[in-house]
Design an enzyme around this catalytic site. Structure first.
Site, PDB file in Angstrom:
ATOM      1  N   HIS A 303       0.858  -1.189   0.000  1.00  0.00           N
ATOM      2  CA  HIS A 303       0.000   0.000   0.000  1.00  0.00           C
ATOM      3  C   HIS A 303       0.892   1.236   0.000  1.00  0.00           C
ATOM      4  CE1 HIS A 303      -3.325   2.628   0.974  1.00  0.00           C
ATOM      5  NE2 HIS A 303      -2.766   3.018   2.104  1.00  0.00           N
ATOM      6  N   ASN A 304       0.485   2.286  -0.743  1.00  0.00           N
ATOM      7  CA  ASN A 304       1.297   3.519  -0.791  1.00  0.00           C
ATOM      8  C   ASN A 304       2.772   3.186  -1.023  1.00  0.00           C
ATOM      9  OD1 ASN A 304      -0.978   5.019  -0.291  1.00  0.00           O
ATOM     10  ND2 ASN A 304      -0.482   5.504   1.822  1.00  0.00           N
ATOM     11  N   GLU A 333       1.134  -0.174  -5.457  1.00  0.00           N
ATOM     12  CA  GLU A 333       0.135   0.876  -5.675  1.00  0.00           C
ATOM     13  C   GLU A 333       0.783   2.104  -6.295  1.00  0.00           C
ATOM     14  OE1 GLU A 333      -3.383   3.273  -3.306  1.00  0.00           O
ATOM     15  OE2 GLU A 333      -1.665   2.562  -2.172  1.00  0.00           O
ATOM     16  N   ASP A 335      -0.338   5.996  -7.080  1.00  0.00           N
ATOM     17  CA  ASP A 335      -1.314   7.074  -6.867  1.00  0.00           C
ATOM     18  C   ASP A 335      -1.015   8.189  -7.858  1.00  0.00           C
ATOM     19  OD1 ASP A 335      -3.456   7.739  -5.343  1.00  0.00           O
ATOM     20  OD2 ASP A 335      -2.390   7.627  -3.443  1.00  0.00           O
ATOM     21  N   HIS A 348       0.963  11.061  -2.423  1.00  0.00           N
ATOM     22  CA  HIS A 348      -0.256  10.870  -1.633  1.00  0.00           C
ATOM     23  C   HIS A 348      -1.044  12.170  -1.701  1.00  0.00           C
ATOM     24  CE1 HIS A 348      -2.582   8.365   0.954  1.00  0.00           C
ATOM     25  NE2 HIS A 348      -2.630   9.273   1.904  1.00  0.00           N
ATOM     26  N   GLU A 382      -4.337   4.174  -8.757  1.00  0.00           N
ATOM     27  CA  GLU A 382      -5.311   5.130  -8.209  1.00  0.00           C
ATOM     28  C   GLU A 382      -5.264   6.319  -9.154  1.00  0.00           C
ATOM     29  OE1 GLU A 382      -7.340   5.606  -5.336  1.00  0.00           O
ATOM     30  OE2 GLU A 382      -7.275   3.419  -5.338  1.00  0.00           O
TER      31      GLU A 382
END
Length: 747
Positions: A303-304, A333, A335, A348, A382
């Protein structure tokens, strides 16, 4: 010493022993000259500023995981216009320690260090148990020999015992010192120190086992060793052959192998080796069926991934992707947001985290995706970009990844289910939103045979009519170019399990926050497991975890969720469990789910495991016998560890349990417990066992000392060593626990 002799005559190492001035680079503006030198032990790198009087620093070759050549880090890429690639290299450290980026004065000097470091790392990895022990003893000798005269007086020995975590009364320490001082010089030299060390580390616990099985108390004959392997270690197969191989591999005496016997030293070496460890070495390599649909596997997921720290002000870096992929992570991931000059960026959103270019992330993934595992990597996108920058994203994906990017179904036909990790070897899949479904791309190009010509034309016209006049509702506009990159992992909104059963497609992936996933588990655990037998689910940490902490992934695995995304940059229980689960199957990032979670006909409910077909609960009995050379955690002068061992079972709710040994006062060197812990395990196929060593403190929280986590299904029975890991998941030799394991049916 053998290790040093092995390195003599190597030109690269000779050059490193002389020393070199190189630039240490931290950023475009921080570039300082340092003098680097390999110490005579060929195990330590020493460096200091060129200015006189400045303190020096050292690091161990064993701390270095890899050497990257050229502009292979963010920092070196940022100064690529200033220093050519052939003078640049990066030392990557184990765990979460930052890289060391260096620029040599010439390409030749850079090559000397690159080749030399790689040789030293390779030699270390190939070291036998005996050589490791010699090295360990030599390290302690150097630490204790304060005045560097090659010998140790009694005061130096007393200080050494404190460093080693031993609280021994002065009289006993002096008695050992005198016994070891064969030359009666009042000091210990090389061989005398080795003798002192052996007396200090005498393993009474192992000697007791050895003598129980030895017919003459001096050695284990072939038959004695066979009896031990059969009765105690519960080994199967050709026991005689195994016993012979263990003698050949671990017996240090010249006479042992020819007499087909094992001395106590050989027995100790065997118990400290991979064969004597708690983890079954047969499950280290790929041993699972890799030809099942993707949804039948737990998938190591991050994640992230771009964050190196917390998610409010943390540093974003392509290094996050490199580190995750090098740990076997198979789902990262990304983003994505609109950036300057038409270039999408990754960070983020709506926080103060730094930003990196999307194309740099794709480059890193392209370079590192398949270095440690050949099985597919999923890019979880994302997407917050405008249509224009989505087109740029699609261009970078196609241009940089080339054939690695999966752009169409494997056989070019409309699929009926997800392909397997085996089918997708070497492929990178995009998980993102998609315009329409997978079938529609096939309806457009459906084969037209004579009989169905009219029918297919009618279908095609109807399809176009609906597509043009009733476009799918979407809050965000998608670029067709990016949408076309999505094949087997279409991101969708989740309605309900009932809705999914009727309407959802096998290639659709729903994502849940940890709290949403827990709610579904509470309300419909069996439905969740059933859903995950057919399609992929991603679970990620709550947005309230601004410190990038992790939830316990076990509860999500209990429901069969495959993509359980964790903050890889954050050490602790969550990552220990993740590392433990994915340490099997060659650390390839895919672990096959138990059969009762893959079969849609089976109705497994993690809350009521006793109701499933084939329910066979077990009793796990662990006798924690002793600890060896536990690391010191409190740097206060003279403080010694008071160790206790906690064993945790992580599994279905009914199996969650923790038990502790008592604590041993002031002995981190060779504490002895002989404490027995018993656990009832109702779903052993899902159970993870975590061993945690802590320094007991009656006034505050215990300090962490070390841990080791593994699936219960990978445990070897009998007398076993557990080689402890640091908080970062890196090994801390020779720290270990000695235990006895028994697994039996629950009556």
């Amino acid at each position: 010493m053998e290790y040093i002799e092995k390195n003599n005559g190597d030109d690269n190492l000779q050059s490193m022993l002389v020393g070199t001035v190189m630039r240490k680079i931290k950023s475009r503006t921080w570039k300082k000259q340092r003098y680097f030198k390999l110490q005579d032990d060929c195990m330590t790198i020493w460096y200091k500023s060129k200015k006189a009087g400045n303190a020096h620093s050292t690091f161990s070759v064993g701390d270095v995981e890899a050497v990257r050549e050229g502009h292979q880090s963010e920092v070196l890429l940022s100064i690529a216009d200033e220093f050519p690639a052939d003078r640049c290299f990066t030392l990557v450290f184990r765990g979460r320690r930052g890289n060391l980026d260096l620029v040599a004065e010439s390409a030749e000097e850079a090559q000397s260090w690159i080749r030399g470091m790689r040789k030293l790392i390779e030699n270390l990895e190939n070291m036998g148990e005996r050589e490791r022990l010699d090295q360990w003893i030599s390290d302690w000798f150097k630490k204790a020999d304060k005045n560097n005269d090659g010998r140790m007086n009694f005061k130096e020995v007393r200080d050494l015992l404190k460093m080693m975590n031993v609280d021994m009364n002065e009289h006993h320490a002096h008695r050992l010192f005198t016994m070891a001082d064969k030359s009666q010089s009042g000091t210990l030299e090389d061989d005398e120190f080795v003798l002192f060390y052996k007396m200090l580390t005498q393993r009474e616990d192992v000697l007791r086992v050895f003598q129980e099985y030895s017919a003459d108390g001096q050695k284990l004959s072939l038959r004695d060793l066979e009896d031990f392997l059969r009765e105690e270690q519960l080994e199967g197969g050709d026991i005689q052959q195994q016993a012979k191989q263990l003698i050949e591999r671990h017996e240090p005496s010249d006479a042992g192998p020819s007499l087909n016997a094992m001395t106590f030293d050989g027995f100790l070496m065997y118990l400290g080796s991979a064969e004597g460890s708690i983890f079954n070495p047969q499950q280290r390599g790929i041993f699972q069926d890799m030809s099942q649909p993707l949804c039948h596997y737990f998938i190591s997921s991050s994640h992230n991934t771009y964050l190196m720290e917390d998610q409010l002000r943390g540093h974003s870096s392509v290094e996050g992707y490199i580190r995750a992929l090098n740990r076997g992570c198979r789902c990262v991931e990304v983003d994505c947001w609109d950036g300057a000059n038409g270039e999408p960026i990754v960070y983020h959103g709506h926080t103060f985290t730094s930003k990196i270019l999307f194309k740099d992330v794709v480059n890193a993934v392209s370079n590192y995706a398949f270095k440690v595992s050949e099985y597919p990597v999923i890019l979880s996108i994302e997407n917050h970009c405008s249509v224009e920058q989505q087109r740029v994203m699609a261009h970078h994906l196609n241009h940089i990844l080339g054939d690695k990017l999966l752009k169409s179904t494997l056989d070019g036909k409309a699929p009926i289910g997800l392909p397997s990790p085996e089918d997708l070897k070497g492929k990178i899949l995009l998980k993102a939103k998609k315009i329409g479904g997978l079938e529609e791309s096939f309806e457009e190009v459906a084969e037209i045979d004579e009989d169905n010509l009219h029918l297919n034309k009618t279908h095609f016209c109807l399809f176009l009519f609906f597509f043009v006049f009733f476009p799918q509702k979407s809050k965000q506009r998608l670029s067709k170019e990016l949408s076309d990159c999505v094949v087997y992992c279409k991101s969708v909104h989740f309605n309900s399990f009932k809705h999914s059963r009727i309407h959802s497609k096998f290639y659709e992936v729903a994502s849940f926050t940890e709290s949403k996933a827990r709610k579904h588990m509470r309300e419909a655990g069996a439905e969740f497991v059933h859903h995950n037998a057919r399609q992929l689910t991603r679970v990620y940490p709550s947005g309230f975890r601004t410190d990038s902490s992790n939830f316990n992934p076990q509860e999500m695995w209990n429901a069969g969720c495959q993509i359980v995304a964790l903050n890889f940059q954050t050490a602790g229980e969550g990552m220990d469990l993740n590392d433990g689960l994915f340490s099997v199957n060659s650390c390839c990032g895919y672990v096959l789910k138990p059969s009762f979670m893959r079969d849609p006909e089976k109705r497994f409910d993690p809350d009521t495991p006793q109701k499933r077909d084939g329910y066979r609960p077990l009793v796990l009995t662990i006798q924690v016998i002793s600890g060896q050379q536990l690391p010191k955690v409190n740097i206060k002068e003279g403080s010694i560890v008071d160790p206790l061992v906690r064993v945790e079972i992580h599994g279905v709710p009914m199996d969650q349990a923790k038990q502790e040994t008592r604590y041993i006062e002031n002995n981190g060197f060779n504490p002895v417990w002989y404490d027995t812990l018993r656990f009832s395990v109702h779903t052993p196929e899902l159970a993870m066992v975590r061993f945690v060593v802590e320094d007991y403190d009656k006034t505050s929280k215990n300090d962490f000392v070390g841990q080791y986590t593994l699936p219960m299904s990978c445990m070897q029975q009998g007398y076993r060593h557990i080689h402890l890991l640091s908080k970062d998941g890196t090994s801390i030799p020779p720290s270990s626990l000695f235990v006895h394991i028994r697994i039996s049916p629950l009556e």
